[in-house]
Write a protein that holds these residues in place. Structure first.
Motif, PDB file in Angstrom:
ATOM      1  N   GLU A  31       0.843  -1.187   0.000  1.00 29.72           N
ATOM      2  CA  GLU A  31       0.000   0.000   0.000  1.00 29.72           C
ATOM      3  C   GLU A  31       0.884   1.245   0.000  1.00 29.72           C
ATOM      4  N   ALA A  68      -1.701   4.913 -13.886  1.00 34.52           N
ATOM      5  CA  ALA A  68      -2.550   5.047 -12.697  1.00 34.52           C
ATOM      6  C   ALA A  68      -2.317   6.393 -12.025  1.00 34.52           C
ATOM      7  N   ASP A  69      -3.356   6.892 -11.366  1.00 38.60           N
ATOM      8  CA  ASP A  69      -3.263   8.113 -10.564  1.00 38.60           C
ATOM      9  C   ASP A  69      -2.829   7.686  -9.163  1.00 38.60           C
ATOM     10  N   LEU A  70      -1.530   7.619  -8.943  1.00 40.89           N
ATOM     11  CA  LEU A  70      -0.992   7.102  -7.688  1.00 40.89           C
ATOM     12  C   LEU A  70      -1.315   8.029  -6.529  1.00 40.89           C
ATOM     13  N   ARG A  71      -1.656   7.429  -5.378  1.00 42.03           N
ATOM     14  CA  ARG A  71      -1.978   8.211  -4.187  1.00 42.03           C
ATOM     15  C   ARG A  71      -1.815   7.331  -2.942  1.00 42.03           C
ATOM     16  N   MET A  74      -3.452   3.527  -1.900  1.00 41.85           N
ATOM     17  CA  MET A  74      -3.665   2.665  -3.055  1.00 41.85           C
ATOM     18  C   MET A  74      -2.769   1.438  -2.947  1.00 41.85           C
ATOM     19  N   GLU A  75      -3.336   0.270  -3.187  1.00 42.64           N
ATOM     20  CA  GLU A  75      -2.536  -0.950  -3.185  1.00 42.64           C
ATOM     21  C   GLU A  75      -2.039  -1.200  -4.596  1.00 42.64           C
ATOM     22  N   VAL A  76      -0.736  -1.452  -4.719  1.00 41.75           N
ATOM     23  CA  VAL A  76      -0.104  -1.598  -6.025  1.00 41.75           C
ATOM     24  C   VAL A  76       0.862  -2.775  -6.034  1.00 41.75           C
ATOM     25  N   THR A 100      -1.916  -1.118 -10.533  1.00 43.47           N
ATOM     26  CA  THR A 100      -2.827  -1.014  -9.389  1.00 43.47           C
ATOM     27  C   THR A 100      -3.315  -2.404  -9.007  1.00 43.47           C
ATOM     28  N   GLU A 103      -7.704  -0.947  -3.574  1.00 44.60           N
ATOM     29  CA  GLU A 103      -7.606  -0.011  -2.459  1.00 44.60           C
ATOM     30  C   GLU A 103      -7.022  -0.772  -1.275  1.00 44.60           C
ATOM     31  N   SER A 107      -5.506   1.447   4.608  1.00 43.98           N
ATOM     32  CA  SER A 107      -6.153   2.743   4.405  1.00 43.98           C
ATOM     33  C   SER A 107      -7.642   2.656   4.717  1.00 43.98           C
TER      34      SER A 107
END
Length: 122
Positions: A31, A68-71, A74-76, A100, A103, A107
């Motif tokens: 995450e 991806a819109d990394l933030r 986020m689980e990747v 990705t 989620e 978090s």
């Protein structure tokens, strides 16, 4: 045993880690946390799970290729290689690709706790 200098041990550990075939091309699920886009275009973040944290570095030439819109949260799945920064004596995952994975559970649990405490007026 003769003592060695700090720079010598860091150089030795770097050679060991960078010659390992598994650590030269590894995928890690975690995450995202502490996501920071530096003015240089490089991205720094951590991948974490329930028991540990791994520092990550995403170079500026790779970041624009990530779809991806990394933030945070986020689980990747991050693929790259383990790198040792000799001067600082630290290691990180230098990322070449990110996909990705959903989620992150950590978090989601944190957000649920915040909502519960807010409902209780805390």
């Amino acid at each position: 045993m003769k003592p060695i200098r700090v720079s010598q041990i860091n150089a030795y550990v770097k050679r060991l880690l960078q010659s390992d075939p598994i650590l030269g091309n590894i995928s890690v699920i975690g995450e995202i946390s502490n996501f920071k886009l530096h003015s240089s275009g490089h991205v720094y973040f951590s991948l974490k799970d329930h028991g540990s944290r791994l520092s990550c570095f995403l170079p500026s030439d790779v970041f624009p290729k990530i779809r991806a819109d990394l933030r945070d949260g986020m689980e990747v799945v991050a693929t790259g290689y383990v790198y040792v920064f000799e001067k600082g004596g630290s290691y990180s995952l230098n990322v070449r690709e990110i996909a990705t994975y959903g989620e992150g559970g950590l978090s989601a649990a944190f957000e649920a706790l915040k909502a519960k405490l807010a409902k209780e007026g805390l």
